[in-house]
Design a protein around this motif. Sequence first.
Motif, mmCIF file in Angstrom:
data_model
loop_
_atom_site.group_PDB
_atom_site.id
_atom_site.type_symbol
_atom_site.label_atom_id
_atom_site.label_comp_id
_atom_site.label_asym_id
_atom_site.label_seq_id
_atom_site.Cartn_x
_atom_site.Cartn_y
_atom_site.Cartn_z
ATOM 1 N N LYS B 167 0.903 -1.187 0.206
ATOM 2 C CA LYS B 167 -0.114 -0.214 0.021
ATOM 3 C C LYS B 167 0.778 1.178 -0.053
ATOM 4 O O LYS B 167 0.544 2.308 -0.723
ATOM 5 C CB LYS B 167 -1.082 0.040 1.005
ATOM 6 C CG LYS B 167 -1.323 1.192 1.823
ATOM 7 C CD LYS B 167 -2.340 1.976 0.728
ATOM 8 C CE LYS B 167 -2.792 3.202 1.491
ATOM 9 N NZ LYS B 167 -3.170 3.995 0.073
ATOM 10 N N TYR B 169 3.869 1.456 -1.423
ATOM 11 C CA TYR B 169 4.419 1.586 -2.369
ATOM 12 C C TYR B 169 3.564 2.261 -3.317
ATOM 13 O O TYR B 169 3.731 3.085 -4.337
ATOM 14 C CB TYR B 169 4.747 0.024 -2.969
ATOM 15 C CG TYR B 169 5.968 -0.502 -2.385
ATOM 16 C CD1 TYR B 169 6.158 -1.743 -2.697
ATOM 17 C CD2 TYR B 169 6.852 0.138 -1.814
ATOM 18 C CE1 TYR B 169 7.387 -2.347 -2.485
ATOM 19 C CE2 TYR B 169 7.848 -0.237 -1.233
ATOM 20 C CZ TYR B 169 8.288 -1.560 -1.811
ATOM 21 O OH TYR B 169 9.371 -2.253 -1.018
ATOM 22 N N TRP B 170 2.338 1.891 -3.468
ATOM 23 C CA TRP B 170 1.089 2.123 -4.230
ATOM 24 C C TRP B 170 1.018 3.773 -3.988
ATOM 25 O O TRP B 170 1.110 4.587 -4.909
ATOM 26 C CB TRP B 170 -0.177 1.450 -4.007
ATOM 27 C CG TRP B 170 -1.359 1.967 -4.440
ATOM 28 C CD1 TRP B 170 -2.304 2.706 -4.055
ATOM 29 C CD2 TRP B 170 -1.726 1.971 -5.805
ATOM 30 N NE1 TRP B 170 -3.250 3.108 -4.879
ATOM 31 C CE2 TRP B 170 -3.007 2.700 -6.298
ATOM 32 C CE3 TRP B 170 -1.115 1.731 -7.002
ATOM 33 C CZ2 TRP B 170 -3.636 2.935 -7.297
ATOM 34 C CZ3 TRP B 170 -1.702 1.685 -8.332
ATOM 35 C CH2 TRP B 170 -3.020 2.399 -8.537
ATOM 36 N N THR B 171 0.831 4.055 -3.035
ATOM 37 C CA THR B 171 0.599 5.481 -2.510
ATOM 38 C C THR B 171 1.741 6.507 -3.138
ATOM 39 O O THR B 171 1.561 7.320 -3.641
ATOM 40 C CB THR B 171 0.547 5.837 -0.992
ATOM 41 O OG1 THR B 171 -0.450 5.131 -0.520
ATOM 42 C CG2 THR B 171 0.357 7.197 -0.531
#
Lengths: 1329, 188
Positions: B167, B169-171
């Motif tokens: 998460k 990483y995604w942000t």
Amino acid sequence: MSDDQQQLRRIFTDALEIPDARRRADYLAFACGVNLGLRERIEELIAAHAAAGSFLGGDDEALRGSARDTPSVAAAMGQAGEHGLGRFGDYELLEEIARGGMGVVYKANQASLDRVVAVKLLLLGQYASDEFIHRFRIEASAAASLQHPNIVAIHEVGVHKGQHYFAMDFVDGPNLAQLVGVQPLAAKRAAGYVRTIAEAIHFAHNRRILHRDLKPSNVLIDPNDQPRVTDFGLAKNLGSDSDLTVTGQVMGSPGFMPPEQSLGEVSKMGPVSDVYSLGAILYYALTARAPFVGETMSDTLRQVQSEDPISPRVLAPSVSADLETICLKCLEKEPNNRFPSAQALADELGRFLRDEPIQARPVSRAEHAWRWCRRKPAITGLAISLAMLLIAIAVGSTLAAFRIARESQRARKAELEALEKKGEAAERLWDSYLAQARANRLSGRSGQRFESLDVLKRAAEMRPSLELRNEAIACFALADLRVLRQSQTLPKWKAFVCLDDQLDRYAVADESQSVRVYSISNAEALTLLPQAVVLPDATPAAWSVAKFSPNGASLAVRCSEGRARLWDLIQKRPIMDVPLASYEGRLDFSPDSRWLATSDTDLTVRIYDLVQRREFRLDESPLKGGIVRFDPTGKLLAVSGIGGEMISILAAFSGNTIASLNHAGTSVIGVAWHPDGRHLATACANRLVYVWDIREGEIVHVLKGHDREVASVAFNHSGDLLASAGFDRTTRIWDFKSARELVHATGGGFDLRFSPDDQRLGCHSWEGNQYQVFDVASARVVRSFHQSLADSVRGFGPVGFAPDGTIVGYSSGNQLKLWDLRSGEEMSSQFTGWLGAVIFDAAGQNLFLSGLGGVLRWPVHPNQVSRELDLGPPVALTPSGDFGRAALSFDGKVLAVVGSNRCQIFHADSPGQVIQTEIQPWMRYVAVHPEGTWIATGAWGREGAKVWEGATGRLCKELHTGSYTAVTFSPDGRWLVTGSENEYRFWKVGQWTPSLGIAHDPNNATKDSPSAMAFSSDGKIFALTDPQTTVRLIDPESGQEYARLEAEKASEISSLAFSPDAESLAVGAGSDALHVWDLRAIGQRLAKIGLGWDAQHEPPPLESDRRWSKVRFLNEEPSLAIKRHDRLLAEIPVRDSQTTSNLIDLSEYYNAALTESWSGGEGNSLSSLPVGVQTLKGVMFDVRGVVQLSGGSRLSRFYPSEIRGVRVGLACRRLHSLLASTGGGPFQTATVGHYLVRYIDGSTLKVPIDYGLAIRDWWDHAASPHADTEKFLVAWTGSNPKARETRHSLRLFKWTWDNPYPKRDIVTLDFISGMTGVAPFLVAITAEP
Amino acid sequence: MSDITRILSNIEGGNSKATDELLPLVYEELRRLAAQRMAHEAPGHTLQPTALVHEAWLRLGGEENRKWDGRGHFFAAAAEAMRRILIEHARKKNALKRGVDFERVSFEELDGAILAAGEEFLLLNDALEKLEGEDPEAAQVVKLRFFAGATNEEAGRVLGVTSRTAKRYWTFARAWLFQELRQARSKA
């Protein structure tokens, strides 16, 4: 993925998880530290995150989920909210008492024991990274192990519902920050607190724990008035291997953190880092101010790293000198200069508290100034305030200017008093003059020289003295700049001023549409051109309204939109009109005023012949009109678009591009040609000035200093100074050769230019409505002759004058260079390798060189008709060997050279026969009696000087002088002079009895032994270095000092030589420079202000003062030519036609075959290395031969020092090189040379080949710790059974360079060796596409 | 045993070449599916990449291989395949706009929000490739989540990290890409 990227991502996501904006900003500042680029990038990404909305489907699955697992401080607070602050495990939180970067501290009641404690909760709660929590735990457990009355005890470390915390003593009292507030503490109280804390910190250090975040708020004062240290916030266990801080991450409180910490140099941190912070706390307690206070955190960090703190006594005059010394010693930038331990600091403070003398000695420049003042006989109130002034100025206080002004007032007041009361007042006045002069000189500001000399002159009228003289000489060595004259300010945008090149006249164009020309000296109106100009409506570029031709006969005026008209100023009539489409177009006259070039926004550069009235139009250039500037010959043009990144050098009449100077990333606003036509300075928007060598297409200097965009530059006519003006409203003068800023003054504008005599500098203001003319003084009494700028080699720096006094030779690094003394022009250079001596004999017949290449005699062949001087070919006096200093008898027949710890004596009358003295360890200094009868030597670190018989080399006398003894004989042969750690001493030659002694300068606290001594040829002036950065000129009869010479920012002097006429003194500094002092000019200038010296020396008449038109080294080969080893034994195999072009073809550069025994050593061959294309360490190489470079060793007879123009012709991500080197000597680390990479767009990149610790020697033990470093992989190991020095094996290394511009074609590579004594060689290069 | 099961078991057996075999298989299947679905859907309907990938998984016989490892490899391949399909689509669309070529675009409506402008998507892809150079993990999470519809947990398992880290990483990647596109647009 790079560490940087990982850090970026980690800090970004950590930051995002902090909802509160202010705290998030704090966290960012904290986490990024000085890495402002990183911080900006993260802020950018946070903004992007906020703006991203539903981009890519939105940022779903937010932190709600994970927040369930671990309650936060806020959650704990939430629970607490129900009943006061509420319970937290065993603790009832009573009130918040502190809040810091890592946690919140509450006063709490521990229920089970019913006692009041302080509880610290980890601030970032559930979002804390594992690393963060780990650090927190370490902090707590480290502190918990410390039981000391002055350290706040930790009771418990724990986790409650996911919330990490620890409990500690509650101290009921203020912290030191609160206690001090705005009112400094009394000195003894402050010293007492810090002594106690220092002892506590020492206790922690002994348990291998550093505090690392010492600051006033971490010092609590308990009800018994005892200080207690808390918050071992960043504690690092000295014994632990784990480095708990992320590499390069700055942690701590900027105002109190040592520079090594603010630089993120974690590995350099140790107990003395805490000593620094203790000093900062003391500073704070004494002054109520941190040592460094910036407007922003980054500003503070910058100050911590690069500025000296303002003396505490300036801020709090009641602080004693001793306490200040103690405090500043803690705050030394260099950890080694601080107290070695916290206990040492505590002891010193103890001495201070007991009123005993302290042991620390002030060492800085500020302290020197202070001590100088204290030595003054009359310590009056005035003198004390002057002392403070000096300190303030010496440390570069921003208050300096203000204080100087105030000091001038004091001086004047004293002057009035002096009139009233002769006597003591006069002495005070004299003191104040000297102090004021020194203050000005040290200020680095406009007036540093002019104003200082004015007051020195007044002081000299009262009483001349050596102090005044030395002060005056120091002033002569400074450049200065001050506004001489400026016009009234005309209405902005309604009138425009321009100056002529002579700075005699100025023209004003105004709304009346007329142009008037005035004289600068008396403002008399000279010429009126009616209806000559139409002022633009829009804000114009001020430079484009009018311009004088260089000869002053004509004036180009913009007469209406789209046209400029050229006026004949004598006839007052128009000559011709030229189109100039916009106000962004510019024009320039050729230096002979015959041609006019325009550069316009319609993309053309046009040239007009003003005599024939013809136009040349250059082919459309891709450059939008803007800058256009003729070179000094009028044959080249520098052209660029406004705000362009690229400057093109065009041949003026063909339009062919000669060079392209790419300023990637910034734009060029102004340019100036150096009078040599080879260098071009560019003023850029990125606040820098670049100096380019247009032949090489390289940047040779980057001038940093302006705080805003630089818009205008100019060279003076003699080419030694460069002026720049920027939008920071300053004008700066730079030394061209060293690229150092000499002085700056407020003011300046466009169109900077020097007057023909270089004494004035003119410009017009940024709005064009005022002109300014500055007085310029350059440091002509001392000139710097520098080594090649690309030469990174450090040498010893011997100097020598040719006997006719017109040529000075100097060697630093690998080259001997000969300069014309008058013009400062480099006449010739020769690759010699490292040298220890450069000596011309008195008859001018030979030049002797000794160094790593052996001892060589270069016969000198002057041709008096053509005025050409040839040197060589050289005669080797020794087969080879490493030699250092040397000395020669007056007749040039006896040469003594030290090398290999003995002295070797060469007699011209018996060539081939060498007399050797006994061995003496560390023998380094040598002198020869003028008649060659005696040789004297001295050694490093060994007692005494030895005298040997010149004819036999037999020891005949040992003199007790002290260790580190330098030696020289007086020219009349009566005296041997020794200089040691103890003193300088004259010895009667023959009897060897001591005579005149000269003491070290009292300022030479470290008692540097003299690195060099020299007599003038008539024996009337004796020069010595003392301390090593200063030359003292002494009367050898009386021992009296004439004067001392100290170049600004002097480096350590390694050699001295007087010119034969004793009018110049050459000072060689091994690291960087040759300075030549003009003693005649100094004498003349001193006499003018009543401080003349009375050195009665009689310079012998010079044979000729005519300069040589040409100086040549006769065996000098073109440096680009490849020298073949004379024992090239084997043919180089032919390159396989199938070999791909990315395996770079070195065929034409091989100068040794793989099978060949080369570089002098038996068995130095690579014969066991397989030939042909092969893969080594995963990279294909074309392996067929060896390119051997000399590296300045004795190999230079066989091999070149560089190869140039290796063709690459493709773009690549990496370059792999197969290389190694022979030699290495004492060097532990080495930059053995560099690649110069030339890209297709004309840009170049210098890539150092830094062996670091990887390769000390190319044969190495199997167990070498240096093998396989990150960049250097051992690619091949061969056996070498015969090698003389080889212990086990030969090695080749694969060195990989990551090309930062992988998409740009590389045209060529140059490989340039750069280190004395290390001979690099290259086997293959492969480009990885 | 279906092809995919064979390949997946090969991968687990340590045959790394099998990964290369997986991609074309998944790619073809996704293309075919998308075209088929579009033929039967009413105009204006948006086809979700996520749904496509899941359907492809079932059709390729993924259910035979219920172990997460196999599914993880599949996801990685699917993400890459989906990305290529979308690029292809965007390129065609661009070509169409310039009047160079006309070809019936089979899944015009595929995730309309992104594909409304083909050029925009290509920019995104460029940015993604750049991110891959700097931070391969973060880029991989984007591919998995955006092109294959993986959840944080699934993406995390492919990368061998926790879902929380995935998460993060995604942000990060999302902000990074957004900024990159913002700059690209302002330059254009």
